[in-house]
Scaffold this motif. Structure first.
Motif, short mmCIF file in Angstrom:
data_model
loop_
_atom_site.label_atom_id
_atom_site.label_comp_id
_atom_site.label_asym_id
_atom_site.label_seq_id
_atom_site.Cartn_x
_atom_site.Cartn_y
_atom_site.Cartn_z
N LEU A 231 0.83 -1.20 0.00
CA LEU A 231 0.00 0.00 0.00
C LEU A 231 0.86 1.25 0.00
N VAL B 53 0.61 4.07 -3.04
CA VAL B 53 0.16 5.45 -2.83
C VAL B 53 1.28 6.44 -3.16
N LEU C 168 -9.13 5.59 -1.83
CA LEU C 168 -9.07 4.15 -1.64
C LEU C 168 -10.49 3.61 -1.72
N ILE D 189 -6.75 2.24 -5.86
CA ILE D 189 -6.20 3.50 -5.37
C ILE D 189 -6.13 4.47 -6.54
#
Length: 364
Positions: free
Chosen positions: A262, A266, A282, A291
């Motif tokens: 994650l 991001v 999200l 995302i």
């Protein structure tokens, strides 16, 4: 005055003392370090009148006792750049302070020790004890969420609170909140807001090995003490907000993902996020977490990540800088995010049940 020692025995102390010294130069001497070379060792002090740091340096050979103040940043920068090995320090005629190595020498302007402000009493009244590892962890788990030059000055620090045998630290900048607590064997109750600068410098100087740290706190100041340093700081004169009101409760939708994956996604997706809000969205779809980001130039990015625990209806947007900073304070392989609605604060859950992490959403 004359003394010598190895670089490794003084460079970190000079760095910490330099960080405490006043850079605004309200009084010229406050940008200096007070050095006291005594027969039994070396003692150094710095202050900005809000915080004070006193350090004892070991493994020093004092040939001639004396005391003087020297420019904090210049001295620290010089020693930092010197090669490893023995360094000689001396006060020469004409009030120049000499830093000498086998290959060179540096001469600094000084100010009389008598012009340095007198430190208040260093007695530690009603002292509490805590392991340095635990104290470092409390700061590291919370201080990232402090405000920075916020007009609400009570946010520019970490709140410390002890009640019912539990020691808590809490920090928030109104965009995120971090709390960490430890069992604390005392019947005492106390609280106060430790300024940001104090928190940052304490994290620098606190020993990482399991050493006992003493501290005392009253309405106006907090004092930390170890065998090698005494650190005194004024507390922020304000009331900390009721942080329990910020922690969400009620029905929520929870997902669980690999933390590092994650974090990587991001970071990539945020390249095309809006420059002002730095938002990433999200959204769960089946067993996937999608995302997204976009900006005013109609550019966009999208990636997907396999969910370890999936729940339909999870959709929320965060400021990517706050999200990344929070993820970086977690060591777990996987993390859970609980959403209480896309306009309400979310909880980030870890295996450490002594932590509470709250992240406020943004609108995209």
């Amino acid at each position: 005055m004359k003394f010598n020692l190895e670089k490794k025995d003084i460079d970190s102390a000079l760095l910490s003392l330099s960080a405490v010294a006043d850079k605004k130069q309200t009084l010229p001497v406050l940008s200096n370090i007070l050095i006291k070379a005594q027969e039994n060792g070396l003692n150094m002090l710095s202050t900005d009148l809000e915080i004070e740091l006193e350090m004892d340096v070991e493994n020093v050979v004092v040939e001639e006792p004396g005391e003087i103040t020297i420019p904090a940043k210049k001295a620290s920068d010089i020693v930092k750049e010197l090669p490893d090995g023995n360094i000689s320090f001396s006060l020469e005629e004409g009030e120049k302070f000499k830093i000498k190595t086998p290959t060179g020498e540096y001469n600094l302007v000084t100010m009389e020790a008598s012009s340095f402000p007198e430190f208040s009493s260093t007695e530690i009244d009603n002292a509490h004890e805590i392991n340095s590892e635990e104290l470092v962890e409390l700061f590291q788990m919370t201080s990232f969420a402090m405000g920075n030059q916020d007009w609400r000055h009570y946010l520019n620090g970490t709140y410390i609170e002890c009640a019912m045998g539990t020691l808590k630290m809490v920090a928030t900048d109104a965009h995120r909140l971090a709390m960490c607590k430890k069992e604390f064997n005392t019947e005492a109750e106390f609280s106060g807001i430790i300024p940001r600068k104090t928190c940052m410098e304490l994290m620098r100087i606190l020993p990482r090995e399991n050493e006992k740290i003493k501290f005392s706190i009253d309405q106006n100041r907090i004092v930390f003490s170890s065998p090698n340093f005494i650190f005194k700081s004024k507390l922020i004169d304000a009331n900390f907000p009721n942080y329990n009101q910020v922690i969400p409760s009620g029905d929520f939708i929870e997902i669980k993902v690999n933390r590092e994956e994650l974090l990587d996604i991001v970071s990539r997706v945020s390249v095309l996020s809006n420059d002002k809000f730095k938002g990433v969205k999200l959204k769960s779809e089946g067993n996937l977490l999608k995302i997204f980001s976009s900006n005013n130039d109609q550019e966009s990015a999208e990636e997907e990540l396999q969910l370890e625990v999936a729940n339909e209806g999870f959709e929320i947007a965060f400021n990517v800088n706050y999200l990344r900073e929070m993820l970086n304070t977690i060591e777990d392989k996987s993390i859970s995010i609980q959403s209480f609605g896309n306009e309400k604060s979310a909880l980030m859950k870890t295996t450490n049940d002594k932590r509470v992490l709250v992240l406020m959403p943004v609108r995209l």
